[in-house]
Design a protein around this motif. Sequence first.
Motif: not given
Length: 595
Positions: A351, A353, A358
């Motif tokens: 992930e 962001s 995100r």
Amino acid sequence: MQPLIEIKEVSKTYTTGDFRVEALKAVSLTINAGELVALVGPSGSGKSTLLHIMGFLDRPDSGEYYFAGHPTAKLPESRLSAIRSRMVGFIFQSFHLLKRTTARDNVLLPMVYTGLGSDAAKALDCLRLVGLGDRVKHKSNELSGGQCQRVAIARALVNDPLVIMADEPTGNLDAASRQEVMQVIRDLSEKGQTIIIVTHDDEVAAMTDRTVRLKDGRIVSDEIRRTRAPGKAAAAALPPARLSFSPSEFAEQLKVAFKAIWSHKMRSALTVLGIFIGVGAIISLMTISEGFMKSLLSGASEEDAKKVWVTPRWQHGKPRRKFTMGEVEAIRNRVPLAEKVTPSLTRNGLEVSAGDKRTEANVQSREGYDPAEQAAKPDYFENRKVAGRFFTRAENLGRARTAVINQALAKKLFGSENAVNAEIRIKDITFTVVGVAENHKAEDIFGGQPSAYIPLSTAGKRVFGASKLDYVEVAAPTPDDAQEVRRQIIGVLRDARGLREDAEEDFEVKTFETQIEMFKSTMGKLSMVVYGIAGISLLVGGIGIMNIMLVSVTERTREIGLRKALGARNSDILSQFLIEAVVLCLIGGVLGVGL
């Protein structure tokens, strides 16, 4: 005088399971040319069976049948079809005219199966003979019952038959139409035409010259009321079997195919749709597969051809043995042809962001490029341009939290805003974006794979917590040197890992050429699966056509019987439905290719 028809001791039995019906029992009958004969009897007496045998629509179980002086019991079906076509004319109780077809085309139909071509003028003459010269272009549904039967009589006459056989020709007509039809039949008889009529109607029988009565499969009486002079020659050569298709027959079959398709538009459209989807799917998938391959290969450069990739080998039941920095240094020091060695750590689906946005991205590590390397050429990073800059080797050694992202990731996190000098977070660690790289060609094919590149030291110590490397990329001086570099790397790593001579390597070293071959092999297997799926779609379309043809045959049994009576061979009927199926396939195929 030689009789036209001579039947001797003919018997016919029909068997259905254990049930037997003796339709004819040792029947003998002689009919001379020019006679107008009525076969009369109650239902089940055998009169229609006798007519069918005389008209070569059925065969006797025993006995002899001489037609025009020739024995016919042992003639093959192809020869009997030729006799029906050229020497026998049929008239049916229900007319059996082709639907949505003009009177002229109905009359021309028997000529199709003679192999001699069609004669429109002859068809018009026959229609005028039965008083329908003004109804030539009228379709069967636009004619009265009496007019339909007169068209059927004209159809029976068009090939100048030796005999006309009429099965209940007035059975479906009113009194006035019955008189009209019988008058036409009598007029033909007066001109010397041999005519045999099957009827229940004593009034119709009384209008003939001779009445043969049957009961329970036997002739019980034979009443001759009038003797005529001989008509058409009773002795004639039987026509040979027709072995090929005439142009007029092929044209007729094409016309019938298009009529059948047009008369069932929705059914035909759904069938064509199946073929269209199957053909379209196969062509589309072939095009996509080949285009994908060409796109990847077109993006390859000479720099790619120089590369050699070193990766851990997968071994069943064993963990993959990754690489250490010591092994990387051994490659750098002991492989003379290694111009550049790039160790790498990579993780997929992490992930990433920026603010409240995100997304998942592929995070890879690099050792960086010095400012001089970046200034030397604009596409220094894997043949891709970088907006901003790439992190340096010094930043890698200092475990700097700098990152370069590709355009796909920049678009997802920042939209149209400038991503350079912005901040992103990877595993809750903040990185400063120092550059935005172009997407890799392979990434663009799939719509752009979001990717981020961070310093190797930072990735190993701060982000991934890994001391072992996932793979090593080595650049040879020229593409021709790649194989030699591969050989040297294998030797160095085997020595560094202490592998015996007979031991299998626990790593793989692949050149660009090897990668391409593996890719082609994988794509070939994938293409086979995809083509299989498309083939199933095509098979479903083919099964749909089979079902349509089955339904069509079931619906058109009367038409098949009519064509057989007019001289069509079994192969003619088969080819008619095959042509219909081929036309549907061609329509679907052309649409699939064109669209």
